[in-house]
Motif scaffolding. Sequence first.
Motif, PDB file in Angstrom:
ATOM      1  N   VAL A  99      32.534  36.200  43.540  1.00 30.31           N
ATOM      2  CA  VAL A  99      33.544  35.905  44.546  1.00 30.31           C
ATOM      3  C   VAL A  99      34.419  34.762  44.064  1.00 30.31           C
ATOM      4  CG1 VAL A  99      32.133  36.697  46.479  1.00 30.31           C
ATOM      5  CG2 VAL A  99      32.051  34.291  45.807  1.00 30.31           C
ATOM      6  N   GLY A 100      35.605  34.666  44.656  1.00 29.72           N
ATOM      7  CA  GLY A 100      36.535  33.614  44.305  1.00 29.72           C
ATOM      8  C   GLY A 100      37.867  33.847  44.979  1.00 29.72           C
ATOM      9  N   TYR A 101      38.955  33.566  44.263  1.00 29.98           N
ATOM     10  CA  TYR A 101      40.274  33.763  44.860  1.00 29.98           C
ATOM     11  C   TYR A 101      41.306  34.059  43.785  1.00 29.98           C
ATOM     12  CZ  TYR A 101      41.121  28.869  43.506  1.00 29.98           C
ATOM     13  OH  TYR A 101      41.256  27.690  42.800  1.00 29.98           O
ATOM     14  N   CYS A 102      42.377  34.721  44.188  1.00 32.30           N
ATOM     15  CA  CYS A 102      43.528  34.998  43.329  1.00 32.30           C
ATOM     16  C   CYS A 102      44.729  34.235  43.863  1.00 32.30           C
ATOM     17  CB  CYS A 102      43.834  36.487  43.303  1.00 32.30           C
ATOM     18  SG  CYS A 102      42.545  37.512  42.566  1.00 32.30           S
ATOM     19  N   VAL A 103      45.605  33.835  42.974  1.00 28.15           N
ATOM     20  CA  VAL A 103      46.761  33.009  43.339  1.00 28.15           C
ATOM     21  C   VAL A 103      48.057  33.708  42.948  1.00 28.15           C
ATOM     22  CG1 VAL A 103      47.937  30.809  42.983  1.00 28.15           C
ATOM     23  CG2 VAL A 103      45.439  30.896  43.044  1.00 28.15           C
ATOM     24  N   LYS A 104      49.013  33.679  43.867  1.00 30.89           N
ATOM     25  CA  LYS A 104      50.375  34.109  43.583  1.00 30.89           C
ATOM     26  C   LYS A 104      51.202  32.848  43.361  1.00 30.89           C
ATOM     27  CE  LYS A 104      54.210  36.854  45.455  1.00 30.89           C
ATOM     28  NZ  LYS A 104      54.665  37.679  46.601  1.00 30.89           N
ATOM     29  N   GLU A 105      51.670  32.655  42.146  1.00 31.18           N
ATOM     30  CA  GLU A 105      52.309  31.391  41.789  1.00 31.18           C
ATOM     31  C   GLU A 105      53.620  31.143  42.516  1.00 31.18           C
ATOM     32  OE1 GLU A 105      52.376  31.816  37.455  1.00 31.18           O
ATOM     33  OE2 GLU A 105      50.869  30.222  37.365  1.00 31.18           O
ATOM     34  N   SER A 106      54.363  32.180  42.830  1.00 29.74           N
ATOM     35  CA  SER A 106      55.691  31.991  43.413  1.00 29.74           C
ATOM     36  C   SER A 106      55.644  31.338  44.791  1.00 29.74           C
ATOM     37  CB  SER A 106      56.415  33.332  43.507  1.00 29.74           C
ATOM     38  OG  SER A 106      55.706  34.232  44.346  1.00 29.74           O
ATOM     39  N   ASP A 107      54.593  31.593  45.565  1.00 29.97           N
ATOM     40  CA  ASP A 107      54.517  30.988  46.899  1.00 29.97           C
ATOM     41  C   ASP A 107      53.229  30.211  47.142  1.00 29.97           C
ATOM     42  OD1 ASP A 107      52.639  32.996  47.161  1.00 29.97           O
ATOM     43  OD2 ASP A 107      53.751  34.146  48.657  1.00 29.97           O
ATOM     44  N   ALA A 112      41.231  35.711  48.914  1.00 30.17           N
ATOM     45  CA  ALA A 112      39.809  35.734  48.603  1.00 30.17           C
ATOM     46  C   ALA A 112      39.434  37.116  48.066  1.00 30.17           C
ATOM     47  CB  ALA A 112      38.987  35.416  49.845  1.00 30.17           C
ATOM     48  N   PHE A 113      38.536  37.147  47.072  1.00 34.49           N
ATOM     49  CA  PHE A 113      38.127  38.434  46.532  1.00 34.49           C
ATOM     50  C   PHE A 113      36.609  38.540  46.392  1.00 34.49           C
ATOM     51  CE2 PHE A 113      38.408  36.086  42.446  1.00 34.49           C
ATOM     52  CZ  PHE A 113      37.190  36.439  41.864  1.00 34.49           C
ATOM     53  N   ARG A 114      36.154  39.769  46.357  1.00 32.60           N
ATOM     54  CA  ARG A 114      34.776  40.123  45.994  1.00 32.60           C
ATOM     55  C   ARG A 114      34.857  41.109  44.841  1.00 32.60           C
ATOM     56  NH1 ARG A 114      31.297  44.406  47.051  1.00 32.60           N
ATOM     57  NH2 ARG A 114      32.872  45.399  48.377  1.00 32.60           N
ATOM     58  N   TRP A 115      34.124  40.815  43.753  1.00 35.79           N
ATOM     59  CA  TRP A 115      34.102  41.714  42.604  1.00 35.79           C
ATOM     60  C   TRP A 115      32.764  42.422  42.549  1.00 35.79           C
ATOM     61  CZ3 TRP A 115      31.362  42.362  38.023  1.00 35.79           C
ATOM     62  CH2 TRP A 115      31.962  43.190  37.067  1.00 35.79           C
ATOM     63  N   LEU A 125      39.334  40.361  50.378  1.00 32.21           N
ATOM     64  CA  LEU A 125      38.475  40.135  51.543  1.00 32.21           C
ATOM     65  C   LEU A 125      39.264  39.872  52.817  1.00 32.21           C
ATOM     66  CD1 LEU A 125      35.696  37.942  49.889  1.00 32.21           C
ATOM     67  CD2 LEU A 125      35.463  40.283  50.721  1.00 32.21           C
ATOM     68  N   GLY A 126      40.560  39.752  52.724  1.00 31.34           N
ATOM     69  CA  GLY A 126      41.363  39.504  53.913  1.00 31.34           C
ATOM     70  C   GLY A 126      41.401  38.039  54.293  1.00 31.34           C
ATOM     71  N   ASN A 127      42.121  37.741  55.385  1.00 33.22           N
ATOM     72  CA  ASN A 127      42.266  36.361  55.830  1.00 33.22           C
ATOM     73  C   ASN A 127      42.352  36.307  57.348  1.00 33.22           C
ATOM     74  OD1 ASN A 127      45.063  36.863  56.589  1.00 33.22           O
ATOM     75  ND2 ASN A 127      45.503  36.812  54.383  1.00 33.22           N
ATOM     76  N   ALA A 162      27.739  41.229  54.447  1.00 34.75           N
ATOM     77  CA  ALA A 162      27.611  42.554  53.845  1.00 34.75           C
ATOM     78  C   ALA A 162      27.307  43.618  54.891  1.00 34.75           C
ATOM     79  CB  ALA A 162      26.523  42.530  52.776  1.00 34.75           C
ATOM     80  N   SER A 163      26.521  43.264  55.909  1.00 35.33           N
ATOM     81  CA  SER A 163      26.127  44.222  56.942  1.00 35.33           C
ATOM     82  C   SER A 163      27.302  44.689  57.786  1.00 35.33           C
ATOM     83  CB  SER A 163      25.058  43.613  57.844  1.00 35.33           C
ATOM     84  OG  SER A 163      25.534  42.433  58.466  1.00 35.33           O
ATOM     85  N   SER A 164      28.386  43.916  57.779  1.00 37.38           N
ATOM     86  CA  SER A 164      29.578  44.287  58.551  1.00 37.38           C
ATOM     87  C   SER A 164      30.648  44.917  57.671  1.00 37.38           C
ATOM     88  CB  SER A 164      30.154  43.061  59.249  1.00 37.38           C
ATOM     89  OG  SER A 164      30.749  42.170  58.307  1.00 37.38           O
ATOM     90  N   GLY A 165      30.298  45.188  56.410  1.00 34.58           N
ATOM     91  CA  GLY A 165      31.308  45.702  55.486  1.00 34.58           C
ATOM     92  C   GLY A 165      32.260  44.637  55.010  1.00 34.58           C
ATOM     93  N   TRP A 166      31.817  43.382  55.057  1.00 38.49           N
ATOM     94  CA  TRP A 166      32.593  42.216  54.605  1.00 38.49           C
ATOM     95  C   TRP A 166      33.863  42.005  55.440  1.00 38.49           C
ATOM     96  CZ3 TRP A 166      30.332  45.394  50.742  1.00 38.49           C
ATOM     97  CH2 TRP A 166      29.257  44.812  50.095  1.00 38.49           C
TER      98      TRP A 166
END
Length: 268
Positions: A99-107, A112-115, A125-127, A162-166
Amino acid sequence: LNWTPCFGIDASGYIVQEDDNSSFTSPVEYPVGSSLTKPFTSKAGGVYYYRVKVSNAYGARYSNVEDMVVGPVTVTDLGTLPGTDYSIALSVNGSGMAVGYCVKESDGSHKAFRWDPVTQAMTDLGNLGGSVAVATDLNEAGDICGFSLNVAGQMMPCRWLASSGWTITVVTVGSGWQGYANAINTARNIVGQRISAAGARQAYLRTAFITQGIAITQVDGRAFDLDDTNSVVGLYHKASDGSLTAWHYRSSGVLTEIGYGCAAGINA
């Protein structure tokens, strides 16, 4: 490889033996003289056995046998979420889920992500409606904690079970408090930092039953990790002089100052 001196034997030096079997049927020998250490680097994957030999005119003696397992190291590029520029992984569990996060540099937005190690795919993962979401930690069951901005611009601790489908859910840490979640244990309890409407910052432990502030007499308390007994570690600044102090909190309510610095992890 290190060993202790062999006293009482008049010998010219030590010889390290290496083999791929514990019977040493075809050992490779490394004379090291009087040294008590032999470094090994860049070994191929496999199991290696070692012993130290010392000899003189009357024969040879051998140390006990030690083995070392060298595993191949594989680096996997986790990729990025669509529309982002780079990713940062913050935690991985025993099954290889990350798990971690991805960044869009322009803004400056964060996703958040799950791999998933099975599908080799990254999932958003949504927000909570804001432009920032970060997944900070996960347990062996794949339950995830982190934080996200909501539509009102408040940073809120959250979980993805996990039980809620993340599905993302807010973790309440007190009426009017915002905050961050830094670690999650097997029981899905979390720790982090909460921030009051007045700006007070406090380390907290959130269980299924209660949110408990830790070290409330200190300044800028932060909890970074916990184990399955709900023992917690973190840092705060002393109210008396502002010095940075690492601490360990036991579920019995005992808080111990470790010393100057930050305690960022606790083992089982």
